[in-house]
Design a protein around this motif. Structure first.
Motif, PDB file in Angstrom:
ATOM      1  N   SER A  14       0.865  -1.172   0.000  1.00  0.00           N
ATOM      2  CA  SER A  14       0.000   0.000   0.000  1.00  0.00           C
ATOM      3  C   SER A  14       0.900   1.221   0.000  1.00  0.00           C
ATOM      4  O   SER A  14       2.049   1.171   0.424  1.00  0.00           O
ATOM      5  CB  SER A  14      -0.930  -0.003   1.209  1.00  0.00           C
ATOM      6  N   GLY A  67      -7.963   0.756  -5.527  1.00  0.00           N
ATOM      7  CA  GLY A  67      -6.579   1.215  -5.337  1.00  0.00           C
ATOM      8  C   GLY A  67      -6.556   2.712  -5.128  1.00  0.00           C
ATOM      9  O   GLY A  67      -5.755   3.436  -5.707  1.00  0.00           O
ATOM     10  N   CYS A  68      -7.445   3.200  -4.264  1.00  0.00           N
ATOM     11  CA  CYS A  68      -7.678   4.644  -4.119  1.00  0.00           C
ATOM     12  C   CYS A  68      -6.561   5.342  -3.361  1.00  0.00           C
ATOM     13  O   CYS A  68      -6.445   6.557  -3.426  1.00  0.00           O
ATOM     14  CB  CYS A  68      -8.997   4.882  -3.399  1.00  0.00           C
ATOM     15  N   SER A  69      -5.764   4.619  -2.592  1.00  0.00           N
ATOM     16  CA  SER A  69      -4.765   5.214  -1.707  1.00  0.00           C
ATOM     17  C   SER A  69      -5.460   6.181  -0.741  1.00  0.00           C
ATOM     18  O   SER A  69      -6.586   5.921  -0.317  1.00  0.00           O
ATOM     19  CB  SER A  69      -3.655   5.868  -2.517  1.00  0.00           C
ATOM     20  N   THR A  74      -7.935  10.383  -5.873  1.00  0.00           N
ATOM     21  CA  THR A  74      -9.181   9.611  -5.934  1.00  0.00           C
ATOM     22  C   THR A  74     -10.401  10.529  -5.875  1.00  0.00           C
ATOM     23  O   THR A  74     -11.416  10.277  -6.526  1.00  0.00           O
ATOM     24  CB  THR A  74      -9.218   8.536  -4.819  1.00  0.00           C
ATOM     25  N   ASP A 107      -9.010  -0.007  -1.204  1.00  0.00           N
ATOM     26  CA  ASP A 107      -7.578  -0.274  -1.313  1.00  0.00           C
ATOM     27  C   ASP A 107      -7.269  -1.457  -0.395  1.00  0.00           C
ATOM     28  O   ASP A 107      -8.146  -1.939   0.331  1.00  0.00           O
ATOM     29  CB  ASP A 107      -6.739   0.961  -0.946  1.00  0.00           C
ATOM     30  N   ASN A 111      -3.880  -0.008   3.823  1.00  0.00           N
ATOM     31  CA  ASN A 111      -3.998   1.381   3.380  1.00  0.00           C
ATOM     32  C   ASN A 111      -4.463   2.260   4.541  1.00  0.00           C
ATOM     33  O   ASN A 111      -5.197   1.810   5.427  1.00  0.00           O
ATOM     34  CB  ASN A 111      -5.028   1.468   2.237  1.00  0.00           C
ATOM     35  N   SER A 150     -10.224   2.554 -11.888  1.00  0.00           N
ATOM     36  CA  SER A 150      -8.975   2.255 -11.217  1.00  0.00           C
ATOM     37  C   SER A 150      -7.857   2.920 -11.993  1.00  0.00           C
ATOM     38  O   SER A 150      -7.766   2.801 -13.211  1.00  0.00           O
ATOM     39  CB  SER A 150      -8.758   0.747 -11.121  1.00  0.00           C
ATOM     40  N   ALA A 153      -3.084   1.268 -10.848  1.00  0.00           N
ATOM     41  CA  ALA A 153      -3.086   0.215  -9.834  1.00  0.00           C
ATOM     42  C   ALA A 153      -2.892  -1.168 -10.435  1.00  0.00           C
ATOM     43  O   ALA A 153      -2.349  -2.055  -9.785  1.00  0.00           O
ATOM     44  CB  ALA A 153      -4.393   0.259  -9.040  1.00  0.00           C
TER      45      ALA A 153
END
Lengths: 361, 361
Positions: A14, A67-69, A74, A107, A111, A150, A153
């Motif tokens: 992450s 996979g937004c972090s 995002t 995520d 994360n 996405s 990612a």
């Protein structure tokens, strides 16, 4: 219902959380450039490819970002999609049937969701939801998502192929940390892992996305026909590997540690994605096109930008394997090498491409 | 859609996160006792009150736990509800139509969702979702939840009534931190805040719960007819106040700091809840009954248990107002006082009660 499929994804991967100077939130300029470049393309894709029936078939319109972090990219991306859907509603005279929006931020479990939640835009026009877990496993109920997005990612594999870290395997990747400058056996192991992962990814998403729903992927990869070793992304991984080898020579890092370390990343080409979508069969390929190359402002050093980004993205895996104490040294060395070899920005081939898929009925 | 209603809830209120020795995860034994006592009652309530139509009307069955903290109690509660719903499906011959389950874990934004997500049961048979935000505002899309559960959370008000911290108001609560040992004006201010909050809570839930859906609340309160000052929960808050006043005398805490500090908690009676539900009009009262009193094992000191629990629950608000440095002293003093005044365990009146509401069509 049986226990949900558990993911094979080692959830160690992450981005660095928090909002400190080294964190991903402050070091995602490369991606932000891509987000901007994509804005119009994305709006156009929604306008042209989203079926009207979807807009009126559910009271809730769910957008998922995988996979937004921790943000902020995002938030820009989902807002962009939301506005495109609203605009489509308005132009179709569906104002009265405007759905409520729900945005799912996904995520891996490690994360930093706490930071993500605290950073949610105050004036958001959607219900915000966090879903922890690998996108190589099921995340959402059947047919519950209208648009999956996405960005940056999919090049993360679910895991390092087992054989490349096995001393007794012909695919043992001794002295290197990636497949792109390695033997055919190592390359084949990575290719097989990619194929398995992408099949799995498309398969689970096909269950989660409503018929007619869209999946928009922004992928960093290599042009069709470009060998892995000449992809710019791969070249930057090779340089990271050479930094670790230097630390072995200096006696700071154990050689065996490098031998057993491999990056779970695969640099795919548009053609490989098309082939995977074809094999899966649940989606139609609505659009696949290269994004404009990102050029940083003149006063920004490309090398520095790349180095800080690389650290934000890779610190987690490096730290997990080698320990925290080598982080500064390895990434300082990395910056130095990138500055010395700045020709990779010209010579290396890098593309980001947009893929728009529609779930077939 | 306009911007979602923003909550009035000062989101400072959340249980202490992490899984350290002082955290809520390790100090929720009192609540766990209640969870166990409630298990059968809850299963029975689902069996008797959940309409069959709900089971077959949606592919996804969503259970929301409001004020979930970081676990583990929330995991026991939702699993209990899930099993009761499954059992109901089986006994009604609806095996083939068994829905997929989704569980929404909600708490205020500062809650430690990272710890919650890492603690999710590996063998869960549901999709897990986190939703940050005050339950006094909208959290979920219209008609999207089948069962709402909330345990030990409704006694938290959305905020301290403004006038009790205002020197110029007749309801200024000088030298005390709660209404229960205060003037009529302060009591009235708290009663008004409770009434407003409960109205808001029922109103937003009525929008989110499907027709026929259930809301199950476990509330710590006082028996009908018991004055606020004699409720055991309130007495424990009064003791916390006296600890702070002691620290003022010792010169450790500024008197003005205590004058401006008030606990945003209200100890409601079953009758007050019934009245609020009646005024709201969207729910039928299916069940309201006292839970068996929780008795800790013989070898556990009630005083110590209460003191550690009080710290886990209250540390956040005390720290926010007075700073971290007084925490150890105030809670050590608290334990001492509770041990000296252990008669409050006999004299004080405390009840927990279960409320089951059904959303009217």
């Amino acid at each position: 219902m049986a226990a949900l499929e558990t993911s094979t994804f080692s959830e160690a991967f992450s981005m660095k959380g928090g909002d400190g100077p080294d964190g991903y939130a402050k070091n995602s300029t490369f991606q932000r450039g891509v987000v901007d470049a994509t804005k119009e393309l994305l709006s156009k894709a929604i306008a042209e490819n989203l079926d009207i029936e979807i807009l009126s078939s559910s009271k809730t319109f769910t957008i998922a970002d995988l996979g937004c972090s921790v943000g902020p990219n995002t938030f820009y991306s989902v807002q962009n999609i939301l506005e495109a859907v609203e605009y489509k509603c308005q132009t179709q005279g569906l104002n009265a049937e405007m759905p409520e929006f729900q945005v799912v931020f996904n995520d891996n479990t490690p994360n930093d969701f706490n930071t993500l939640f605290k950073s949610l835009p105050q004036d958001r026009r959607y219900y915000a939801v966090g879903v922890p877990g690998s996108f190589y496993g099921r995340l959402f109920p059947n047919a519950s998502v209208q648009v999956v997005h996405s960005s940056y990612a999919n090049h993360w594999l679910s895991r390092v192929p087992k054989e490349v870290a096995d001393r007794n395997s012909p695919a043992w990747n001794k002295g290197r940390i990636h497949y792109s400058n390695s033997t055919d056996a190592v390359l084949k192991a990575y290719e097989a892992q990619y194929a398995e992962d992408m099949e799995c990814f498309l398969n689970v998403r096909a269950q989660e996305i409503v018929y007619g729903g869209l999946m928009v992927l922004i992928i960093i990869g290599r042009p069709d026909g470009t060998p892995h070793s000449l992809s710019q992304a791969n070249m930057t991984f090779q340089i990271l590997g050479s930094c670790l080898v230097d630390l072995v020579r200096k006696g700071i890092v154990d050689e065996k540690k490098v031998d057993s370390f491999n990056l779970p990343m695969y640099c795919m080409s548009p053609g490989e994605v098309e082939a995977a979508v074809g094999r899966n069969g649940c989606f139609s390929m609505e659009r696949i096109e290269n994004l404009p190359a990102f050029a940083p402002p003149d006063n920004v050093s490309k090398a520095k930008l790349l180095a800080t980004h690389m650290r934000a993205a890779m610190e987690g895996v490096v730290k997990q394997h080698f320990g925290e104490e080598i982080l500064d040294e390895v990434f300082d060395l990395y910056l130095k090498k990138i500055e010395e070899q700045s020709s990779i920005f010209d010579a290396g081939k890098l593309i980001s491409f947009l893929v728009v898929l529609k779930r077939k009925a």
